[in-house]
Design a protein around this motif. Sequence first.
Motif, PDB file in Angstrom:
ATOM      1  N   PRO A  31       0.616  -1.129   0.021  1.00 17.23           N
ATOM      2  CA  PRO A  31       0.046  -0.021  -0.055  1.00 17.23           C
ATOM      3  C   PRO A  31       0.831   1.231  -0.143  1.00 17.23           C
ATOM      4  CG  PRO A  31       0.014  -1.147   2.176  1.00 17.23           C
ATOM      5  CD  PRO A  31       0.633  -2.131   1.292  1.00 17.23           C
ATOM      6  N   PHE A  32       2.032   0.982   0.153  1.00 13.00           N
ATOM      7  CA  PHE A  32       2.983   2.376   0.385  1.00 13.00           C
ATOM      8  C   PHE A  32       3.957   2.396  -0.828  1.00 13.00           C
ATOM      9  CE2 PHE A  32       2.904   0.075   4.499  1.00 13.00           C
ATOM     10  CZ  PHE A  32       1.770   0.978   5.059  1.00 13.00           C
ATOM     11  N   SER A  33       3.662   1.760  -1.941  1.00 16.09           N
ATOM     12  CA  SER A  33       4.494   1.669  -2.976  1.00 16.09           C
ATOM     13  C   SER A  33       3.795   2.204  -4.243  1.00 16.09           C
ATOM     14  CB  SER A  33       4.937   0.243  -3.572  1.00 16.09           C
ATOM     15  OG  SER A  33       5.778  -0.354  -2.539  1.00 16.09           O
ATOM     16  N   PRO A  34       4.379   3.183  -4.950  1.00 17.08           N
ATOM     17  CA  PRO A  34       3.925   3.621  -6.235  1.00 17.08           C
ATOM     18  C   PRO A  34       3.454   2.603  -7.332  1.00 17.08           C
ATOM     19  CG  PRO A  34       5.601   5.108  -5.604  1.00 17.08           C
ATOM     20  CD  PRO A  34       5.652   3.741  -4.811  1.00 17.08           C
ATOM     21  N   PRO A  35       2.452   2.733  -8.184  1.00 14.52           N
ATOM     22  CA  PRO A  35       2.352   1.767  -9.302  1.00 14.52           C
ATOM     23  C   PRO A  35       3.715   1.520 -10.001  1.00 14.52           C
ATOM     24  CG  PRO A  35       0.859   3.526  -9.309  1.00 14.52           C
ATOM     25  CD  PRO A  35       1.722   3.810  -8.443  1.00 14.52           C
ATOM     26  N   SER A  36       4.091   0.152 -10.106  1.00 13.09           N
ATOM     27  CA  SER A  36       5.379  -0.236 -10.588  1.00 13.09           C
ATOM     28  C   SER A  36       5.815   0.464 -11.939  1.00 13.09           C
ATOM     29  CB  SER A  36       5.241  -1.907 -10.622  1.00 13.09           C
ATOM     30  OG  SER A  36       4.341  -2.392 -11.288  1.00 13.09           O
ATOM     31  N   GLU A  37       4.430   0.457 -12.832  1.00 15.39           N
ATOM     32  CA  GLU A  37       4.840   1.167 -13.986  1.00 15.39           C
ATOM     33  C   GLU A  37       5.391   2.464 -14.165  1.00 15.39           C
ATOM     34  OE1 GLU A  37       0.871  -1.224 -14.353  1.00 15.39           O
ATOM     35  OE2 GLU A  37       1.999   0.096 -12.998  1.00 15.39           O
ATOM     36  N   LEU A  38       5.207   3.358 -12.993  1.00 12.76           N
ATOM     37  CA  LEU A  38       6.034   4.657 -12.994  1.00 12.76           C
ATOM     38  C   LEU A  38       7.453   4.379 -13.118  1.00 12.76           C
ATOM     39  CD1 LEU A  38       3.729   6.290 -10.216  1.00 12.76           C
ATOM     40  CD2 LEU A  38       3.651   6.623 -12.918  1.00 12.76           C
ATOM     41  N   ALA A  39       8.073   3.330 -11.997  1.00 16.10           N
ATOM     42  CA  ALA A  39       9.473   3.269 -11.995  1.00 16.10           C
ATOM     43  C   ALA A  39      10.004   2.748 -13.530  1.00 16.10           C
ATOM     44  CB  ALA A  39       9.820   2.231 -11.123  1.00 16.10           C
ATOM     45  N   GLU A  40       9.153   1.877 -14.290  1.00 18.50           N
ATOM     46  CA  GLU A  40       9.437   1.510 -15.570  1.00 18.50           C
ATOM     47  C   GLU A  40       9.679   2.745 -16.601  1.00 18.50           C
ATOM     48  OE1 GLU A  40       6.577  -1.557 -16.573  1.00 18.50           O
ATOM     49  OE2 GLU A  40       6.944  -2.897 -15.005  1.00 18.50           O
ATOM     50  N   MET A  41       8.802   3.819 -16.302  1.00 13.18           N
ATOM     51  CA  MET A  41       8.597   4.612 -17.383  1.00 13.18           C
ATOM     52  C   MET A  41       9.885   5.703 -16.964  1.00 13.18           C
ATOM     53  SD  MET A  41       6.053   4.452 -19.303  1.00 13.18           S
ATOM     54  CE  MET A  41       6.173   2.561 -19.295  1.00 13.18           C
ATOM     55  N   GLN A 324       5.130  11.045  -6.709  1.00 17.32           N
ATOM     56  CA  GLN A 324       5.491   9.660  -6.114  1.00 17.32           C
ATOM     57  C   GLN A 324       6.708   9.083  -6.721  1.00 17.32           C
ATOM     58  OE1 GLN A 324       2.131   6.993  -5.919  1.00 17.32           O
ATOM     59  NE2 GLN A 324       1.324   7.842  -7.961  1.00 17.32           N
ATOM     60  N   ALA A 325       6.729   9.138  -8.130  1.00 16.45           N
ATOM     61  CA  ALA A 325       7.825   8.695  -8.862  1.00 16.45           C
ATOM     62  C   ALA A 325       8.888   9.422  -8.565  1.00 16.45           C
ATOM     63  CB  ALA A 325       7.393   8.483 -10.359  1.00 16.45           C
ATOM     64  N   ALA A 326       8.962  10.596  -8.373  1.00 14.29           N
ATOM     65  CA  ALA A 326      10.228  11.443  -8.438  1.00 14.29           C
ATOM     66  C   ALA A 326      10.810  11.227  -6.980  1.00 14.29           C
ATOM     67  CB  ALA A 326       9.624  12.913  -8.454  1.00 14.29           C
ATOM     68  N   ASN A 327       9.922  11.130  -5.881  1.00 12.39           N
ATOM     69  CA  ASN A 327      10.498  10.962  -4.608  1.00 12.39           C
ATOM     70  C   ASN A 327      11.034   9.703  -4.410  1.00 12.39           C
ATOM     71  OD1 ASN A 327      10.143  13.377  -3.653  1.00 12.39           O
ATOM     72  ND2 ASN A 327       8.068  13.204  -2.807  1.00 12.39           N
ATOM     73  N   ARG A 328      10.825   8.749  -5.327  1.00 14.51           N
ATOM     74  CA  ARG A 328      11.199   7.297  -5.270  1.00 14.51           C
ATOM     75  C   ARG A 328      12.517   7.262  -6.365  1.00 14.51           C
ATOM     76  NH1 ARG A 328       8.524   3.105  -2.550  1.00 14.51           N
ATOM     77  NH2 ARG A 328       7.034   4.267  -1.076  1.00 14.51           N
ATOM     78  N   ASP A 329      12.909   8.248  -6.811  1.00 11.91           N
ATOM     79  CA  ASP A 329      14.023   8.014  -7.876  1.00 11.91           C
ATOM     80  C   ASP A 329      15.511   8.003  -7.261  1.00 11.91           C
ATOM     81  OD1 ASP A 329      15.676   8.406 -10.106  1.00 11.91           O
ATOM     82  OD2 ASP A 329      14.772  10.700 -10.841  1.00 11.91           O
ATOM     83  N   PRO A 330      15.962   6.657  -7.728  1.00  3.44           N
ATOM     84  CA  PRO A 330      17.231   6.356  -7.268  1.00  3.44           C
ATOM     85  C   PRO A 330      18.305   7.146  -7.741  1.00  3.44           C
ATOM     86  CG  PRO A 330      16.595   4.813  -9.094  1.00  3.44           C
ATOM     87  CD  PRO A 330      15.505   5.768  -9.000  1.00  3.44           C
ATOM     88  N   ALA A 331      18.141   8.056  -8.500  1.00  5.66           N
ATOM     89  CA  ALA A 331      19.159   9.205  -9.163  1.00  5.66           C
ATOM     90  C   ALA A 331      19.154  10.225  -7.978  1.00  5.66           C
ATOM     91  CB  ALA A 331      18.879   9.598 -10.299  1.00  5.66           C
ATOM     92  N   ARG A 332      18.151  10.323  -7.282  1.00  4.83           N
ATOM     93  CA  ARG A 332      18.340  11.285  -6.101  1.00  4.83           C
ATOM     94  C   ARG A 332      18.393  10.749  -4.879  1.00  4.83           C
ATOM     95  NH1 ARG A 332      18.601  14.045  -2.576  1.00  4.83           N
ATOM     96  NH2 ARG A 332      18.023  16.187  -2.216  1.00  4.83           N
ATOM     97  N   PHE A 333      17.778   9.864  -4.519  1.00  8.18           N
ATOM     98  CA  PHE A 333      17.523   8.989  -3.296  1.00  8.18           C
ATOM     99  C   PHE A 333      18.020   7.583  -2.939  1.00  8.18           C
ATOM    100  CE2 PHE A 333      14.185  12.176  -3.208  1.00  8.18           C
ATOM    101  CZ  PHE A 333      14.760  13.137  -2.206  1.00  8.18           C
ATOM    102  N   ALA A 334      19.020   7.296  -2.520  1.00  8.02           N
ATOM    103  CA  ALA A 334      19.609   5.886  -2.563  1.00  8.02           C
ATOM    104  C   ALA A 334      18.635   4.970  -2.034  1.00  8.02           C
ATOM    105  CB  ALA A 334      20.975   5.910  -1.679  1.00  8.02           C
ATOM    106  N   ASP A 335      18.422   3.810  -2.467  1.00  9.52           N
ATOM    107  CA  ASP A 335      17.606   2.843  -1.860  1.00  9.52           C
ATOM    108  C   ASP A 335      16.251   3.324  -1.710  1.00  9.52           C
ATOM    109  OD1 ASP A 335      16.771   0.345  -0.989  1.00  9.52           O
ATOM    110  OD2 ASP A 335      17.530   0.532   1.019  1.00  9.52           O
ATOM    111  N   PRO A 336      15.651   4.231  -2.658  1.00 13.55           N
ATOM    112  CA  PRO A 336      14.648   4.991  -2.397  1.00 13.55           C
ATOM    113  C   PRO A 336      13.309   4.257  -1.924  1.00 13.55           C
ATOM    114  CG  PRO A 336      14.761   4.445  -4.537  1.00 13.55           C
ATOM    115  CD  PRO A 336      16.064   4.065  -3.929  1.00 13.55           C
ATOM    116  N   ASP A 337      13.111   2.931  -1.939  1.00 15.06           N
ATOM    117  CA  ASP A 337      11.972   2.098  -1.959  1.00 15.06           C
ATOM    118  C   ASP A 337      11.953   1.567  -0.585  1.00 15.06           C
ATOM    119  OD1 ASP A 337      10.670   2.435  -4.380  1.00 15.06           O
ATOM    120  OD2 ASP A 337      11.780   0.819  -5.134  1.00 15.06           O
TER     121      ASP A 337
END
Length: 412
Positions: A31-41, A324-337
């Motif tokens: 319930p705390f994870s964004p849609p997985s397709e966002l990371a793919e995009m 939500q995708a931006a705040n889970r971006d590994p280019a900005r935050f290490a181990d974002p999930d």
Amino acid sequence: MRHEPSSHTSGSAHEAAPLAGLPTQRPTGCPFSPPSELAEMREQGGLVRMRYPDGHIGWLATSYAVVRSLAADSRFSSRYELMHYPFPGGDITEMPPAQVGDLTGIDQPEHTRYRRLLAGKFTVRRMRELTARVEQITAEHLDAMERRGPSVDLVEAYAHPIPALMICELLGVPEADREVFQRHAATLSGVDATREEQFAAYTALQEVVQTLVLAKRARPTDDLLSDLTTSDLTDVELAGVGSFLLAAGLDTTANMIGLGTFALLSNPAQAAALRGEPDLADLAVEELLRYLSIAHTGVRAALEDVEIDGQLIKAGESVTISVQAANRDPARFADPDTLDLRRKATGHLAFGHGVHQCLGQQLARVEMRVALPALFTRFPTLRLAVPPEEVPLRVGMDVYGVHRLPVTWDGE
């Protein structure tokens, strides 16, 4: 009317078929994870073409760098009537203009006029001066929970009333009217309310604020709304701003406290850290804001041709911004999930960025810094009273969260 872009081809994104629509389905059991397709995009590029429900071909922004850049770019409009609605399943084809006083749906210079009047009322110093009152209200509700317990709906008993009472105090809502306000506000965001009940609650709240404006004009008191009566705002504008602040100051913070508690109960080691390290509160709040990103999606409309991230966005095209995708971006935050309360999540975009960055963010921070540690300290055995999958989530809503959060704890 919207300015429809002419047909064009530019860049690789135009050569590929556009994304069929905005991904909204969260992974099962997460319930705390964004849609997985966002990371793919995001992996394909920070900006991709997307088809909107009304057939418009616009864009989806998912990377931290692109979302941050878009949010701060005055060449993109926040006016609702210029946007195409990105969410599937609704019956919205055209967005109406923002109501008077709604700062999120207007541009400069109108936005600047409102913002200048309000910015000084929400400074870090002024909000921190409210800490003692937040602590008092929090303690009162913890006492009430203990008397009612050992099982309550945390949203009703705690997450909702604390920010509701604080925004009432800030605006100067009389104590006699606060219970009525809380009841109508709860109806507006409630999962069980019909559309007719929600409309009636909204109308009633508008009437409360309009009456309040007239009272502040006649007899000002020490509060934000009274301060604004000395400005050049009309009564209609004052009522609009008051209604906007009441809504903005309640829904987001209430859901951060509710969903934040759910996230911590699902991560016992992190909850233990918050309980055992009082100095961790500031970092914890920022990390929860980043991790949960409850105001998950926004939209901007290009006012002119703009090139971003190697892509040409044409005038009139809508760009959906996935916070939500931006705040889970590994280019900005290490181990974002991973939820890590010791992380320095500085720079997250949960409050937006640029001129539309959340006006009340310092008040929200104060409320969360007090409410979350106090809850886990008072009830060290706090836990869910139902299986996690039975917690009703606010899916398909602009602000994500929980409708209810049944919790329990060990009594004496």
